[in-house]
Design a protein around this motif. Sequence first.
Motif, PDB file in Angstrom:
ATOM      1  N   ASP A 296      -7.501   6.723  -0.282  1.00 49.75           N
ATOM      2  CA  ASP A 296      -6.742   5.917   0.044  1.00 49.75           C
ATOM      3  C   ASP A 296      -7.327   5.191   1.775  1.00 49.75           C
TER       4      ASP A 296
ATOM      5  N   HIS B  19      -7.999   1.419   5.526  1.00 46.23           N
ATOM      6  CA  HIS B  19      -8.886   1.061   6.589  1.00 46.23           C
ATOM      7  C   HIS B  19     -10.546   0.793   6.664  1.00 46.23           C
TER       8      HIS B  19
ATOM      9  N   THR C 163      -5.190  -1.203   0.597  1.00 48.31           N
ATOM     10  CA  THR C 163      -4.246  -2.471   0.582  1.00 48.31           C
ATOM     11  C   THR C 163      -4.708  -3.798   0.609  1.00 48.31           C
TER      12      THR C 163
ATOM     13  N   SER D 255      -3.095  -5.568   2.759  1.00 46.65           N
ATOM     14  CA  SER D 255      -2.810  -6.339   3.633  1.00 46.65           C
ATOM     15  C   SER D 255      -3.382  -6.245   5.141  1.00 46.65           C
ATOM     16  N   LYS D 256      -4.581  -5.291   5.200  1.00 50.86           N
ATOM     17  CA  LYS D 256      -5.199  -5.336   6.520  1.00 50.86           C
ATOM     18  C   LYS D 256      -6.275  -6.217   6.394  1.00 50.86           C
TER      19      LYS D 256
ATOM     20  N   GLY E  63       0.942  -0.744   0.079  1.00 47.66           N
ATOM     21  CA  GLY E  63      -0.158  -0.300   0.033  1.00 47.66           C
ATOM     22  C   GLY E  63       0.880   0.690   0.086  1.00 47.66           C
ATOM     23  N   PHE E  64       2.599   1.113   0.926  1.00 48.08           N
ATOM     24  CA  PHE E  64       2.716   2.092   0.680  1.00 48.08           C
ATOM     25  C   PHE E  64       3.240   2.723  -0.676  1.00 48.08           C
TER      26      PHE E  64
HETATM   27  N1  PMP Z   1      -1.712   3.932   3.472  1.00 46.24           N
HETATM   28  C1  PMP Z   1      -2.857   3.898   4.869  1.00 46.24           C
HETATM   29  C2  PMP Z   1      -4.106   5.513   5.066  1.00 46.24           C
HETATM   30  C3  PMP Z   1      -2.099   2.746   5.605  1.00 46.24           C
HETATM   31  O1  PMP Z   1      -2.869   2.576   7.067  1.00 46.24           O
HETATM   32  C4  PMP Z   1      -1.154   2.041   5.535  1.00 46.24           C
HETATM   33  C5  PMP Z   1      -0.931   1.364   6.065  1.00 46.24           C
HETATM   34  N2  PMP Z   1      -0.601   1.660   7.540  1.00 46.24           N
HETATM   35  C6  PMP Z   1      -1.117   2.269   3.744  1.00 46.24           C
HETATM   36  C7  PMP Z   1      -1.352   3.060   3.432  1.00 46.24           C
HETATM   37  C8  PMP Z   1       0.581   1.361   3.618  1.00 46.24           C
HETATM   38  O2  PMP Z   1      -0.739   0.271   3.626  1.00 46.24           O
HETATM   39  P1  PMP Z   1       0.915  -0.852   2.967  1.00 46.24           P
HETATM   40  O3  PMP Z   1       0.702  -1.818   4.964  1.00 46.24           O
HETATM   41  O4  PMP Z   1       0.113  -1.959   2.557  1.00 46.24           O
HETATM   42  O5  PMP Z   1       2.298  -0.761   3.266  1.00 46.24           O
END
Ligand code: PMP
Length: 396
Positions: A210, A213, A240, A242-243, A110-111
């Motif tokens: 984004d 969550h 993402t 990953s959540k 996501g980052f």
């Molecule tokens: N965007 C938001 C709003 C997030 O909370 C996060 C995760 N902390 C990310 C992007 C990054 O996602 P990822 O953990 O998949 O890299």
Amino acid sequence: MSQKLEAFLNENLEDLRGQGLYNEIDPVEGANGPIIKIGGKDLINLSSNNYLGLATNDDLKKIAQETIEKYGVGAGAVRTINGTLDLHVKLEEKLAEFKGTEAAISYQSGFNCNMAAISAVMDKNDAILSDELNHASIIDGCRLSRAKTIRFNHSDMEDLRAKAKEAVESGQYNKVMVITDGVFSMDGDLAKLPEIVEIAKEFDLITYVDDAHGSGVMGKGKGTVKHFGLEKEIDFQIGTLSKAIGVVGGYVAGKKNLIDWLKVRSRPFLFSTALPPGDVAAITAAVQMIMDSTELHDKLWENGDYLKAGLKKLGFNIGNSETPITPCIIGDEKLTQQFSKRLFEEGVYAKSIVFPTVPKGTGRVRNMPTAAHTKEMLDQAIEVYEKVGKELGVIS
Ligand code: PMP
């Protein structure tokens, strides 16, 4: 090591530790489920983003294992050489269906999705209106793009409108974008998307949400944009994997021409190896599960409401969350860290979140209930909160 680097590190680490701002990392020994083991100790886990419990789902584990048997553990190349497997294509079709858009593109996290997507579209002739509480990856994506970043006060629509008007009417910028998190992860509040869309229409702003969550959590699982019925209005739906989806990765869902552009201009797609096949197959199946049934989503909300009611009744400040995210706002950084440490000693893992992740003086212990928690686990956690809260004078 260079003497300059040595001095820089020692001075700054000492400074952080002195202020109680250095977060120690505790490795988890095993799966990140509702109960975790750290240092040989079993703890009720209230700190993962594994909202629906899918990170440890048996069906998904089996799909990943079978896919690894067939495809191996790595994709072998970047997407544009020959790292695009048929599995990636299926995943992206599924994500577009999930988000109600023409197309989607996936990234390794996501980052890097935020870094990739913002900088692929915006440049130094543009401006970005960014909520002051947006995630770090959005902030970094804005910086990377070299566009002028204009922060607006958190969810303050008057401020956004005034800054949008000023930016557009100045004639200084080519394109203007508005970016917001869908769900703000430190407080659990929602972006005011209907108002944002209205302002965007008035000033022809590019809209970027984004929903890291929100997917799996809002809109019966389909996200915050779906919750507000705005699938056709938001240009970039970011998420993402990953959540709630439980694996790893990120994505953009939007119109086909946008996704086509990102495939040729977003640098992690071009220059970083594709998501591994086992993960991709598990993600696709997880998305399908969320689309097929709201059972886990409903359980997540039931647990969130239960935990919130329990902590509120004890007198804790749980803020104004509109999602299952349950912050317990303590304020002072050192007290917040002490609180979290005492919870740990009593068998509850709820991580303290302090500056710079949240503004100074708003330290909190953030609780992330999931669909995998039982009522007994939550009752036990609430009991521990009561004990520690009284002991440290946070509640009376
Ligand atoms: N965007 C938001 C709003 C997030 O909370 C996060 C995760 N902390 C990310 C992007 C990054 O996602 P990822 O953990 O998949 O890299």
